[in-house]
Design an enzyme around this catalytic site. Sequence first.
Site, PDB file in Angstrom:
ATOM      1  N   PRO A   1     -35.180  28.135  46.145  1.00 34.33           N
ATOM      2  CA  PRO A   1     -33.844  28.284  46.734  1.00 34.33           C
ATOM      3  C   PRO A   1     -33.286  26.920  47.101  1.00 34.33           C
ATOM      4  O   PRO A   1     -33.997  26.063  47.636  1.00 34.33           O
ATOM      5  CB  PRO A   1     -34.105  29.142  47.972  1.00 34.33           C
ATOM      6  CG  PRO A   1     -35.314  29.944  47.614  1.00 34.33           C
ATOM      7  CD  PRO A   1     -36.167  29.012  46.784  1.00 34.33           C
ATOM      8  N   CYS A   2     -32.005  26.717  46.821  1.00 36.07           N
ATOM      9  CA  CYS A   2     -31.475  25.357  46.805  1.00 36.07           C
ATOM     10  C   CYS A   2     -30.359  25.097  47.804  1.00 36.07           C
ATOM     11  O   CYS A   2     -29.733  24.049  47.768  1.00 36.07           O
ATOM     12  CB  CYS A   2     -30.955  25.056  45.403  1.00 36.07           C
ATOM     13  SG  CYS A   2     -29.835  26.341  44.767  1.00 36.07           S
ATOM     14  N   GLN A   3     -30.089  26.033  48.706  1.00 33.84           N
ATOM     15  CA  GLN A   3     -28.915  25.877  49.560  1.00 33.84           C
ATOM     16  C   GLN A   3     -28.939  24.593  50.390  1.00 33.84           C
ATOM     17  O   GLN A   3     -27.904  23.987  50.632  1.00 33.84           O
ATOM     18  CB  GLN A   3     -28.781  27.085  50.499  1.00 33.84           C
ATOM     19  CG  GLN A   3     -28.317  28.356  49.820  1.00 33.84           C
ATOM     20  CD  GLN A   3     -29.453  29.101  49.154  1.00 33.84           C
ATOM     21  OE1 GLN A   3     -30.593  28.643  49.139  1.00 33.84           O
ATOM     22  NE2 GLN A   3     -29.148  30.261  48.597  1.00 33.84           N
TER      23      GLN A   3
END
Length: 365
Positions: A96-98
């Site tokens: 996940p890259c948020q």
Amino acid sequence: MPENTILKNNYHSITGLKAVDFFCSGGGMSYGLQNSGIEIIAGIDFDKNCEQTYKANIKTAEFILADVFDLKESDLETKLSLKKNDDNLVLIGCSPCQFWSIINTDKKKSKDTKNLLKEFRRFVEYFTPGYVVVENVPGVLTKKRESGLSGLINWLKKNKYKVHYDVHEVSEYGVPQHRKRFTLIANRITKKKIAPIKSEKRLTVRDVIGLANGFPNVNPGNKDQSDFMHTVAGLEDINKKRLLLTDKNGGTRIAYADIEELAPKCHKNDSINFKDTYGRMWWDRPSPTITTKFFSISNGRFAHPEEDRAISLREGAVLQSFPKNYIFKTTSIANTARMIGNAVPPKYAESIGNAIVQNHRNGAV
């Protein structure tokens, strides 16, 4: 051939490539790799909400519900009967890259995810697989020391891997959408750096949605209870009036920027900034980036090119290059859109898989 048939090409039967997909979510990366001829033996994710979707589409794989921070290398080794230094093993880390996104998101909420790449590196070092794949937002490269990317690249090079990494535009790889993604592919099988294989044709919105592609005209608020999920979010009356005035095929909110009762307060008399908001897609261009809020016209250029509504869940999925019969097992529009928007576009994943398969076949000769 049915759209979601797993394509077994000749490379697969020769190479026996197999992959473990960390942070697998709903299976975008897994689906694309299996279509390139790589067997997916497991998908790992801590989010139980994606388990049923993953199982419904990646039927050769075991879904492992686990938090990577708690998962031990030796436990995974035993559970999947993995071997160290296996030339045929591909480890994939699309965390996940948020936290590393350049989009203005709440970094406090995503802070726990910022070290996931460092956790993935533990498994790479333990197993020393033939191939390593990392896919993420471009921001992971601009912050490569903080994200752990520098450490991973240095370790790979020190251990004789050939490492390709760059930011790619996925519309060049069979995805009908503008989207920039960081991708790393490392291999120790050959002395060649390998990169995703580009497609011959750049697809547009017209190539995948509309009546000719099996998408009937529907109204705002349409609820499709079938697996096709041509479901559309409702619209407030003011937004219906806005879309009626918005030009077809790429129109913007500029059409009503000077109409007191219709112009959004934050955009009133502003014809320069945030023009994509409330805008329509173009038929003959790739779509804008499909985000987790693509079902809402107030969150970007997510209105249908012609119909007076936002794009449907299935339209968002095919713009992400999911096939029309990909099954999403979710409980709400928002949850489905989140899974679709966060996914690795399967066609882009397939281009990565094709590069690995081609390299592996050449290395075996």
